[in-house]
Design an enzyme around this catalytic site. Sequence first.
Site, PDB file in Angstrom:
ATOM      1  N   HIS A 155       5.695  49.249  60.251  1.00  0.00           N
ATOM      2  CA  HIS A 155       6.074  49.697  58.917  1.00  0.00           C
ATOM      3  C   HIS A 155       4.905  49.626  57.940  1.00  0.00           C
ATOM      4  CE1 HIS A 155       8.628  50.951  55.764  1.00  0.00           C
ATOM      5  NE2 HIS A 155       9.743  50.447  56.217  1.00  0.00           N
ATOM      6  N   ALA A 156       3.892  48.837  58.263  1.00  0.00           N
ATOM      7  CA  ALA A 156       2.718  48.791  57.384  1.00  0.00           C
ATOM      8  C   ALA A 156       1.936  50.098  57.466  1.00  0.00           C
ATOM      9  CB  ALA A 156       1.828  47.607  57.748  1.00  0.00           C
TER      10      ALA A 156
END
Lengths: 487, 487
Positions: A143-144
Site C-alpha cells: 500500500h505504500a
Amino acid sequence: MSRKMRILKPLDAAWMYVDTVDTPMQVACLAIFSLPADAPDDFIKELFAHLRSVQRFAPPFNLKLRSPRLKALLPAWVEDEHIDLDYHLRHSALPKPGGERELGVLISRLHSHPMDFNRPLWECHIIEGLENNRFALYMKMHHALVDGIGGMRMLQRMLSPDPQARTLPPPWAVGCGAAAQRDDAPSDFDARLRQLAAAARTQLEIAPAVAKALGHVVRETVQRHEPQEALPFAAPHSVLNARVSAQRRFATQHYELERVRAVAKASDATLNDVFLALCAAALRRYLLEIDALPEQPLTAGVPVSVRPADDQNAGNAISFIIANLNTDVEDPLERLRRIRESTHLAKAHLQRLPKAGIDSYTMIFMAPFILQLLVGLAGKARPMFNVTISNVPGPKHALYFNGARMEQMYPVSLLSHGQALNITAVSYDGQFNIGYTGCRDTLPSMQRLAVYTGEALEELERALGIAARRQPEPARKTARKREKVAV
Amino acid sequence: MSRKMRILKPLDAAWMYVDTVDTPMQVACLAIFSLPADAPDDFIKELFAHLRSVQRFAPPFNLKLRSPRLKALLPAWVEDEHIDLDYHLRHSALPKPGGERELGVLISRLHSHPMDFNRPLWECHIIEGLENNRFALYMKMHHALVDGIGGMRMLQRMLSPDPQARTLPPPWAVGCGAAAQRDDAPSDFDARLRQLAAAARTQLEIAPAVAKALGHVVRETVQRHEPQEALPFAAPHSVLNARVSAQRRFATQHYELERVRAVAKASDATLNDVFLALCAAALRRYLLEIDALPEQPLTAGVPVSVRPADDQNAGNAISFIIANLNTDVEDPLERLRRIRESTHLAKAHLQRLPKAGIDSYTMIFMAPFILQLLVGLAGKARPMFNVTISNVPGPKHALYFNGARMEQMYPVSLLSHGQALNITAVSYDGQFNIGYTGCRDTLPSMQRLAVYTGEALEELERALGIAARRQPEPARKTARKREKVAV
C-alpha cells in the site's frame, strides 16, 4: 552508492510503520477473464511468455526499500537495478474442478503470504485452470506504493476496451501510483538526519493535537443529538474488532448493478446506502449465527465522495463518514431507511464544511485511528468503528486482456489490528462486484457473509415488491452460479 | 492456563535461535507418485478428502510455540487445542504442461514461504497436474520439530509396501520426531526463570570453551600435514558462502543406484565418495561458467556414519567430516581418487576416537559453526566449509500411498548464512535421488548444477570404461526425461 534515494512521504511511510507480520499492508486486485472463443490451446502460455519478455520497469515497480530493517524508522526507496522478474511474475493453477471455491482458497493463500522487503513490493500471478474456459489475474502491491484506486487504474491500464488489441504492455513497464511521481528527496546524510528528527518530533506532538481535535468533533456531534449519527469510538465491541493474525480469508459476491439500482430507486436511497444495508443484513445474520451480535448497532467506516460547500466546480473531495448499520433492527426495510438517514446526516455535516476543512476534518477524524495503530492500542481499545465498507467506481464498459474479456474484478484489501473485516465493492460493466477480506482466525466460514449478502438483496427486492429482473446468465456461468469465491 | 508446556531441549532450541526471515529453519520432503492404473478420475480428490477427514493430532503435529515473539529467548511448546487443518493441509496444482520444471518452480515457492509461528509448524501439500498421471506430496516441518532422518521416517509411516493398502493414517495422526518423546518441563514461573538464566549463562560460557577446543582440533589436524585432510575454516571464500536471502531455489536429479555403485566399484571408492565427486564436478563446471571458481579447492561438510573404535556391536554413530572436493583438479578420475583419500583420512581420524569422544568431537567440531550463526558472523567470516553434502539412506523397496506408487523422493533442505547451497541425496528402491536447495539470489540458474551432476556421472562412466547400463525407462517417463525439477 550513486543510486537515487526517495524518502517516503509521511502518509506513504505510515503504511510501513503499521506493516507487521500480522498486518501486512498489501492490497491486490483479482480479475477473472474468459478465453476468447478462438483462443488456441497455448493462449495462457503465450500470454505468460509475452509478459515475461517485458523486462522494462517503471516506477514504482522498480523501487525497493533502501533498508528493509529500518522500514518503520525512515523508509526510503531506491531503484533496484537487478530485478528478478521470475520472482514477481508467477504462473499458477487451480486444482480440479477449478471452481470459485478453489480460486478463493488460492487467493486467500496468496494474500496471506508476506512480501519480500528486499525486493520491489509487487507480485503478478496468472492463474489457469479456472473452469468454463476462464483464467484469473491476481496483482498484489504494498500500500505504500499504490492506493486502492491507483491499483484499479493500474489494472485498467493493462486492459483495453478493444477485443482485438494484443500485447498491451504489462503494468510494470508503464508504472503508476504515488511513488512514481515522487520528488527526489535530499540524499545527503545531514538532510536525512533532519528528516528523521522531524518525523520523531511529529510523532511526539501529534497526540495532544489529535486528542483536542477529536474532542471537538465528538462534542459537536453529541450536541446535535441525532440518534442516527454514529459517533467515532462509540461503536460496540465485537469480534470484528480484536487484534488480527497473519492469515487471510477472501470471498466474493457479484450482482447486476441494475438490481441494486432498482432497490435504491424504490427506497429513495443511494446505491451506497443499499450496499450498506446488504452488508448490514449479512453481518447481522452471520453474527447471530455465531452468537456474537452486539446489542448496540454496528457502525461502518465509509469513504465517501462529497461536493464541498464552497466548490462550484464538479470537483469532489474524498472524505470519510461513520454510518450506523442498525444491525439491531430486524426489519430489512426499516434497517435500510435508518441507514439512509445515518449517511444523510453524516454527509450533510461534511457538506457544511468548506473545501479546505474537509481535508483537515478527515485527517483529524482518522488521526486517532492511525495513532491507535502506531502505538499498538488498536484491537485493545474501543473501536473507532466496527467495519470498513467502501464502494469504488470502476470501469463502465467491458475491458479485454489480450482479447480475453474481463468478466469480474474484485478488490482484495488489507486489515489492521481492530479491523478484522474489510468489504469493498467495485462496479464494472453493469456489475456490482464485492470482495470480502477477513482475518482467518476471527472469521471462520466467512464465505457465508458473501452468500448472505446475496440473499439480503433478494429479501429487499421482495420487501419492496420488485420482481428480480434477472437476465439469463451466459451459459458458461450457469453451472455453479450459486457458488462464490470463498474459503 | 492449564496447558502443558514443554521447553525445547538446547539442540532443538538452537534451530529457533538461528531461525530468521532470511534463514527459515524449515525442512521438507518431496515425493512423486504415479496414479494406480485403475485409478478413478477423482482419485486425488478422494485422497485429499480422506486426509482432510482425519482430525486427530499427535505430537509434534499438535505443538505450537508458547510465545512466538520469544522464540529466540526461551522457546517452549504448548498443545494447540484448536488446530485449523485447512491451514496445514493444502491442495495445489501445476500449470500446464505440468512437467518437472513447473513442479520445481512451485516447490521453490512453497519452500520460500515462511511458516506461521502462531500455529503448529508443519504443512502438507498435495499437488496435482503433474504430467504422465502423477502427483506430488510436499511435506514441510520446522527443524525444531523433526530432523532430516526423522522427516524421512515420518513420510515412510504414511506409506505402505503393499499396493493394496488404503487409507493409511496421515502423519499428523501418528506423530513422530524428537518433540513427541520430550518430557514435560516444569511449568511454574520460577523454574522457567531459572532455565532462562541457565541458558544465558551457557551462551556466555560457550565462547572461550569453543575457542579452546577448536584450537586443539585445528592444531592436531595441522600437525599431521596430510594434504588431503581438509581443515575447518580453511575453506576458500566462495559465492556459496555469503549471507543468504529469504528466497529458495530447488532442483533435483536422479539416477539408478546401480550406476553409482558400478562407478564406486570400478574406482575402489565408496558410494559416498562417488556422490561427492559428482557434486564436485558439477560445482567446478557451474562456478567456472559464472567465473567464480576459487583457486583453492572447495570443501564439503559431510555427515558420516562411523563405527567407533570401542564398539563391538553393529551400532553406528553419526559424526561429521570435512572433505576436500578437489575442485581445482581438472581430471575427473584424479579428482575422485583424491576425494576418496580425503574422506578416508577424515574417517580414519574419527575411528581412532572412542564412542564417547565421537559425540563430543562432533559437538566441538560443529560448535563454532553454530556459534557463528548465533553471533551473526556467518556469511561474513571465513567459512568452516563451503557446502553441505549429505547422503541419507532411504527405503529399499517400493512404497505406496493409497495404492499410488512412490516414484521418487527428494529432501528439501535448509540454508544458513554462509551456506547458500545444500545437496542431499536419498536412496530409494534402487534409485539415487538428489535434492539441491539453494539461495535464489546467490545461485542463478541453479538447475544447471543438477544437469551437470547428471553429465558428471556419464563422464566418470566413460573414463572408467563402464558401459552405462541403462534400463529402458517406463514409457511414462520418456517424454521429458532430460528435464529435471528445477528453477
